[in-house]
Design an enzyme around this catalytic site. Structure first.
Site, PDB file in Angstrom:
ATOM      1  N   CYS A  30       0.840  -1.195   0.000  1.00  0.00           N
ATOM      2  CA  CYS A  30       0.000   0.000   0.000  1.00  0.00           C
ATOM      3  C   CYS A  30       0.884   1.257   0.000  1.00  0.00           C
ATOM      4  CB  CYS A  30      -0.948  -0.065   1.189  1.00  0.00           C
ATOM      5  SG  CYS A  30      -2.227   1.178   1.198  1.00  0.00           S
TER       6      CYS A  30
ATOM      7  N   ASP B   6      -9.448  -3.428  -7.108  1.00  0.00           N
ATOM      8  CA  ASP B   6      -8.996  -2.340  -6.227  1.00  0.00           C
ATOM      9  C   ASP B   6      -9.673  -1.050  -6.676  1.00  0.00           C
ATOM     10  OD1 ASP B   6      -7.587  -0.296  -4.916  1.00  0.00           O
ATOM     11  OD2 ASP B   6      -5.720  -1.441  -4.929  1.00  0.00           O
TER      12      ASP B   6
ATOM     13  N   HIS C  83      -8.005  -4.174  -3.006  1.00  0.00           N
ATOM     14  CA  HIS C  83      -6.815  -3.598  -2.391  1.00  0.00           C
ATOM     15  C   HIS C  83      -6.506  -4.371  -1.103  1.00  0.00           C
ATOM     16  CE1 HIS C  83      -3.943  -0.304  -2.048  1.00  0.00           C
ATOM     17  NE2 HIS C  83      -4.193  -0.297  -0.754  1.00  0.00           N
TER      18      HIS C  83
END
Length: 297
Positions: free
Chosen positions: A173, A230, A265
């Site tokens: 991330c 995502d 994600h």
């Protein structure tokens, strides 16, 4: 205050942000203990627990100029000349998931070092609200500071049993974005693996460039591991990055993406509802194979 995932990604590279309420469960007091409150609900039954037996594992202090920063170190006990991997956290800092990931690398033969890159700006574990964590800590971290800290981490690793000729970086991330940037910064790296890190964004004084801006500066090939579902990093962004890489320097042209069509994600974050076991396991195998392919093993 509550933000949706797309809004949060527009600010910084983060996981989905419907995590405003405080989460039940332990908060970490030292690096690698518990989980950050702002990360949202804990899914305990899927969290992987990697034992530390046979490893040297725990907190260390990394000199950076006149300062020090904390890091979680995991490595096979009694061994030197180890390949090195820097493990870059999400916005939640070095909590149990990141420490466990470092131990997984150690069991694969690495000296893994996960630095707490937010330490000058604040302690992510003390925040229960995503928006406050972003505004008060994460948004204040300069990219230049991160690169300097990671340089110091590599120096420390080499002085404590690591082989500087076999160094790699990986991050998740927020740490995924920094992985791309550090691969463009450090000539000491052999390989990099970025897990769903933001590729584009608004340029600011603290974030003057994004991965798509540094394609021609890459010094090590990067494997990008991304989720097709995502909502914060659209496939169009990945496609633009792929096109830029194809026109870039040798390291850029050697870089690759793997996109898992149905993965959201943070699909590797085994302590969160976003975890997807099959893509996570496949991506982990690809990460280790990428390091081996490019001499960081």
């Amino acid at each position: 205050m509550s933000l949706n995932e797309r809004d949060v990604h527009a600010l910084l590279d983060v996981t989905h942000a419907g995590a405003g309420p405080r989460r039940r469960g332990l908060l970490r007091g030292a690096l690698g203990l518990g989980y950050a409150a702002a990360a949202g609900p804990l899914v305990a039954q899927t969290a992987i627990k990697t034992p530390a037996d046979g490893l040297v594992a725990g907190d260390v202090q990394i000199p950076v100029g006149a300062e020090t920063i904390p890091a979680y170190r995991a490595a096979p006990a009694g061994r030197v000349g180890l390949p090195v991997v820097l493990v870059l956290s999400e916005i939640f800092g070095v909590h149990e998931y990141i420490a466990d990931t470092a131990r997984r690398f150690a069991r694969a033969g690495y000296l893994a070092l996960a630095p707490e890159l937010f330490v000058r700006q604040g302690d992510p574990s003390g925040y229960g609200e995503m928006a406050r964590l972003l505004a008060e800590v994460v948004a204040k971290v300069p990219d230049e500071q991160v690169a300097r800290d990671l340089d110091a981490c590599l120096d420390w690793a080499v002085a404590h049993g690591g082989d500087g000729q076999r160094a790699a970086v990986t991050g998740f991330c927020w740490g995924g974005r920094q992985t791309w940037l550090y691969a463009a910064h450090s000539p000491r790296l052999k390989a990099a693996v970025a897990w769903y890190g933001r590729l584009e964004g608004e340029r600011t004084a603290l974030q003057p460039r994004h991965p798509i801006d540094v394609v021609n500066q890459l010094k090590a090939p990067v494997l990008g591991l991304y989720g097709g579902a995502d909502t914060g990093i659209p496939l169009a962004s990945v496609e633009r990055m792929q096109a830029a890489l194809a026109q870039g320097n040798a390291a850029a042209r050697a870089s690759r993406f793997v996109v898992y069509p149905d993965a959201p994600h943070a699909f590797h974050a085994d302590y969160r509802p976003t975890y997807r076991a099959e893509p996570a396991a496949d991506a982990w195998r690809r990460c280790l194979a990428w390091f081996a392919q490019h001499g960081a093993v």
